[in-house]
Design a protein around this motif. Sequence first.
Motif, PDB file in Angstrom:
ATOM      1  N   GLY A 254      39.313  54.502  36.921  1.00 13.06           N
ATOM      2  CA  GLY A 254      38.624  53.443  36.762  1.00 13.06           C
ATOM      3  C   GLY A 254      37.193  54.116  36.609  1.00 13.06           C
ATOM      4  O   GLY A 254      36.057  53.462  37.221  1.00 13.06           O
ATOM      5  N   LYS A 255      37.373  55.919  36.597  1.00  9.22           N
ATOM      6  CA  LYS A 255      35.835  56.143  36.545  1.00  9.22           C
ATOM      7  C   LYS A 255      35.481  55.925  35.169  1.00  9.22           C
ATOM      8  O   LYS A 255      33.810  56.251  35.304  1.00  9.22           O
ATOM      9  CB  LYS A 255      36.617  57.997  36.625  1.00  9.22           C
ATOM     10  CG  LYS A 255      36.630  57.997  34.690  1.00  9.22           C
ATOM     11  CD  LYS A 255      37.018  59.215  34.939  1.00  9.22           C
ATOM     12  CE  LYS A 255      37.156  60.051  33.689  1.00  9.22           C
ATOM     13  NZ  LYS A 255      38.199  61.634  33.330  1.00  9.22           N
ATOM     14  N   THR A 256      35.432  55.605  33.892  1.00 10.32           N
ATOM     15  CA  THR A 256      34.686  55.018  32.912  1.00 10.32           C
ATOM     16  C   THR A 256      33.880  53.902  33.448  1.00 10.32           C
ATOM     17  O   THR A 256      32.472  53.352  33.664  1.00 10.32           O
ATOM     18  CB  THR A 256      35.173  55.252  32.131  1.00 10.32           C
ATOM     19  OG1 THR A 256      35.972  55.961  31.861  1.00 10.32           O
ATOM     20  CG2 THR A 256      34.581  54.471  30.730  1.00 10.32           C
ATOM     21  N   SER A 257      34.449  52.781  33.722  1.00  8.15           N
ATOM     22  CA  SER A 257      34.116  51.538  34.176  1.00  8.15           C
ATOM     23  C   SER A 257      33.577  51.524  35.499  1.00  8.15           C
ATOM     24  O   SER A 257      32.034  50.789  35.245  1.00  8.15           O
ATOM     25  CB  SER A 257      35.146  50.082  33.684  1.00  8.15           C
ATOM     26  OG  SER A 257      35.899  50.209  34.939  1.00  8.15           O
ATOM     27  N   MET A 258      33.739  51.684  36.793  1.00 11.59           N
ATOM     28  CA  MET A 258      33.638  51.540  38.094  1.00 11.59           C
ATOM     29  C   MET A 258      33.480  50.845  38.407  1.00 11.59           C
ATOM     30  O   MET A 258      32.436  49.764  38.731  1.00 11.59           O
ATOM     31  CB  MET A 258      32.535  52.654  38.312  1.00 11.59           C
ATOM     32  CG  MET A 258      33.171  54.126  38.400  1.00 11.59           C
ATOM     33  SD  MET A 258      33.957  54.630  39.842  1.00 11.59           S
ATOM     34  CE  MET A 258      33.149  54.106  40.928  1.00 11.59           C
ATOM     35  N   SER A 259      34.575  49.652  37.685  1.00 15.02           N
ATOM     36  CA  SER A 259      33.757  47.849  37.362  1.00 15.02           C
ATOM     37  C   SER A 259      35.111  47.571  38.618  1.00 15.02           C
ATOM     38  O   SER A 259      35.618  47.002  38.214  1.00 15.02           O
ATOM     39  CB  SER A 259      34.014  47.039  36.402  1.00 15.02           C
ATOM     40  OG  SER A 259      34.177  45.844  36.485  1.00 15.02           O
ATOM     41  N   PRO A 260      34.745  47.060  39.570  1.00 17.31           N
ATOM     42  CA  PRO A 260      35.120  46.614  40.386  1.00 17.31           C
ATOM     43  C   PRO A 260      36.252  44.946  40.052  1.00 17.31           C
ATOM     44  O   PRO A 260      37.720  44.630  40.319  1.00 17.31           O
ATOM     45  CB  PRO A 260      34.444  45.520  41.831  1.00 17.31           C
ATOM     46  CG  PRO A 260      33.594  46.821  41.974  1.00 17.31           C
ATOM     47  CD  PRO A 260      33.427  47.129  40.368  1.00 17.31           C
ATOM     48  N   GLN A 261      35.284  44.443  39.402  1.00 11.12           N
ATOM     49  CA  GLN A 261      35.852  43.204  38.530  1.00 11.12           C
ATOM     50  C   GLN A 261      37.354  43.269  38.014  1.00 11.12           C
ATOM     51  O   GLN A 261      38.390  42.879  37.323  1.00 11.12           O
ATOM     52  CB  GLN A 261      34.871  42.115  37.817  1.00 11.12           C
ATOM     53  CG  GLN A 261      33.956  41.926  38.918  1.00 11.12           C
ATOM     54  CD  GLN A 261      32.268  42.602  38.338  1.00 11.12           C
ATOM     55  OE1 GLN A 261      33.010  43.642  38.327  1.00 11.12           O
ATOM     56  NE2 GLN A 261      31.417  42.159  38.527  1.00 11.12           N
ATOM     57  N   LEU A 262      36.936  43.926  36.724  1.00  9.48           N
ATOM     58  CA  LEU A 262      38.152  45.096  35.926  1.00  9.48           C
ATOM     59  C   LEU A 262      38.484  45.581  36.669  1.00  9.48           C
ATOM     60  O   LEU A 262      40.499  45.650  36.963  1.00  9.48           O
ATOM     61  CB  LEU A 262      37.800  46.126  35.512  1.00  9.48           C
ATOM     62  CG  LEU A 262      38.540  46.779  34.283  1.00  9.48           C
ATOM     63  CD1 LEU A 262      39.222  45.606  33.132  1.00  9.48           C
ATOM     64  CD2 LEU A 262      37.996  47.342  33.165  1.00  9.48           C
ATOM     65  N   PHE A 263      39.020  45.944  38.020  1.00  6.39           N
ATOM     66  CA  PHE A 263      40.410  46.158  38.705  1.00  6.39           C
ATOM     67  C   PHE A 263      40.385  45.998  38.902  1.00  6.39           C
ATOM     68  O   PHE A 263      41.965  45.719  39.657  1.00  6.39           O
ATOM     69  CB  PHE A 263      39.465  47.297  39.852  1.00  6.39           C
ATOM     70  CG  PHE A 263      38.862  48.937  39.652  1.00  6.39           C
ATOM     71  CD1 PHE A 263      38.395  49.030  38.445  1.00  6.39           C
ATOM     72  CD2 PHE A 263      37.736  49.243  40.524  1.00  6.39           C
ATOM     73  CE1 PHE A 263      37.710  50.584  38.531  1.00  6.39           C
ATOM     74  CE2 PHE A 263      37.242  49.581  40.446  1.00  6.39           C
ATOM     75  CZ  PHE A 263      37.146  50.477  39.478  1.00  6.39           C
TER      76      PHE A 263
END
Length: 205
Positions: A91-100
């Motif tokens: 997750g380090k690149t996007s840091m996007s909770p929605q994508l997670f």
Amino acid sequence: MAAERPTDRDASPAASHTASLADERVDHRFKALPPDAQGLTVGALAAERRNLFTGGFTTPVLALSAESVAHNLDLLETYAERHGLAFAPHGKTSMSPQLFAGQLERGAWGITAAVPHQARVYRAYGIGRIFLANELVDAVALRWLAGEMAADPSFRFVCYVDSVRGVELMDEALGAAGATRPVDVVVELGAGEGARTGARTEADC
């Protein structure tokens, strides 16, 4: 990893934590968003469906295709199922909770982090399983981890270790923090003499 694939695909705890993001107010912290959107909520701005080229966005601006993201998520789910993998996307690149949340809903075991701060962000958005692709010997971070694990019995955390000394440092810090649960570790093996990380010898393991 090839174990513990989630069985409940319908409900991701992370999803319930992302809804509040739509209520965030647009300000200087939001890169490339239209200056005249200042003060709007993210949800309200999204609902306007502004044109990327004429809607006031400043460049450079990153745009994602929702169809492509959904395709990639579905493809990864199919691949992991076919090969019996418990996959923890980084997750380090996007840091996007929605994508997670989307990844977890499609069967991801958890989310991978590179550093402790990223793990703290993940926890703030309800991520219940974290793989830290690093050795964790920072006493402050381990004290935080001990607190998280004590407060949430269902929270699962796994990290790399590459030496006996590293394990000893972890054990000392966790003991000093009053940890009530052990931390699961994976031995990282160095790929040859010039490897950047990982255990180099049998003695290190």
